[in-house]
Design an enzyme around this catalytic site. Sequence first.
Site, mmCIF file in Angstrom:
data_model
loop_
_atom_site.group_PDB
_atom_site.id
_atom_site.type_symbol
_atom_site.label_atom_id
_atom_site.label_comp_id
_atom_site.label_asym_id
_atom_site.label_seq_id
_atom_site.Cartn_x
_atom_site.Cartn_y
_atom_site.Cartn_z
ATOM 1 N N ARG A 115 0.850 -1.187 0.000
ATOM 2 C CA ARG A 115 0.000 0.000 0.000
ATOM 3 C C ARG A 115 0.887 1.238 0.000
ATOM 4 N NH1 ARG A 115 -3.547 -2.495 4.835
ATOM 5 N NH2 ARG A 115 -4.936 -3.841 3.605
ATOM 6 N N ARG A 151 -9.237 5.548 7.180
ATOM 7 C CA ARG A 151 -7.928 5.278 6.575
ATOM 8 C C ARG A 151 -7.924 5.531 5.066
ATOM 9 N NH1 ARG A 151 -6.004 -0.603 8.908
ATOM 10 N NH2 ARG A 151 -5.691 -0.021 11.094
ATOM 11 N N ARG A 172 -13.280 -7.210 5.093
ATOM 12 C CA ARG A 172 -12.574 -7.023 6.369
ATOM 13 C C ARG A 172 -13.546 -7.033 7.543
ATOM 14 N NH1 ARG A 172 -7.422 -6.367 6.724
ATOM 15 N NH2 ARG A 172 -6.176 -5.691 4.931
#
Length: 230
Positions: A72, A165, A176
Amino acid sequence: MLFSCVHVACYRNSNKRSLLKMMSSEGPIKGPRPLVVCGPSGSGKTTLLKKLFEEFPHTFGFSISHTTRAPRAGEEHGVHYYFIDKNKMNEQIDNNEFIETAVFSGNIYGTTKNEVCNIQKSGKVCVLDIEPQGVEQIKKTDLNPILVYNNPPSLKDLELRLRKRQTESEESLQKRLAAADQEIAYGLTEGNFHKIIHNVGIDESYKEFKEFIVKELKAQEDTGVVIRWE
């Protein structure tokens, strides 16, 4: 099951079979029990660990995991993860190089034996941040880990943290959250962990977390294990 850089069970998602092999070793490494921390992404465990490393910079060594997912933004190879090709990682799994592996969203995550051995050889407490699949596997070794589960305030709070985020697509976010729901059920099941931290306020949670870890390490010192505090 022995670890000591000896026998371990590895898990491979592609065919969901356990790999148990014998390997030679120099013998058990005498060192502190490793610390295993588990909790959903966004639950605050990274913050707890960061504060622990800041307060005890010579005591703990973080085990960097391997993963087949892409980095990421801001992530560095060898710092946040060892980013590895899926074929190569499966080859290493077949060669019994991992203590534990887990699969999430089609990506494999795992901890190598060498990573844990090198930290133990340095005299530090090896810290592993792993998934429930990995927790179950590491329990079957002779590492005798200290097991801590970090519980988020609620799934809603977890969702808000993950959305803040801005690192997930809506699809990956929902995956998730579904995984977090199962992880919370596992984490709160009696007997799965030695300590459960209900991470509502970070300062209070860290105080509880630190006091438990220090108490466990002090108990090891009473048996002759040397812990590096400075």
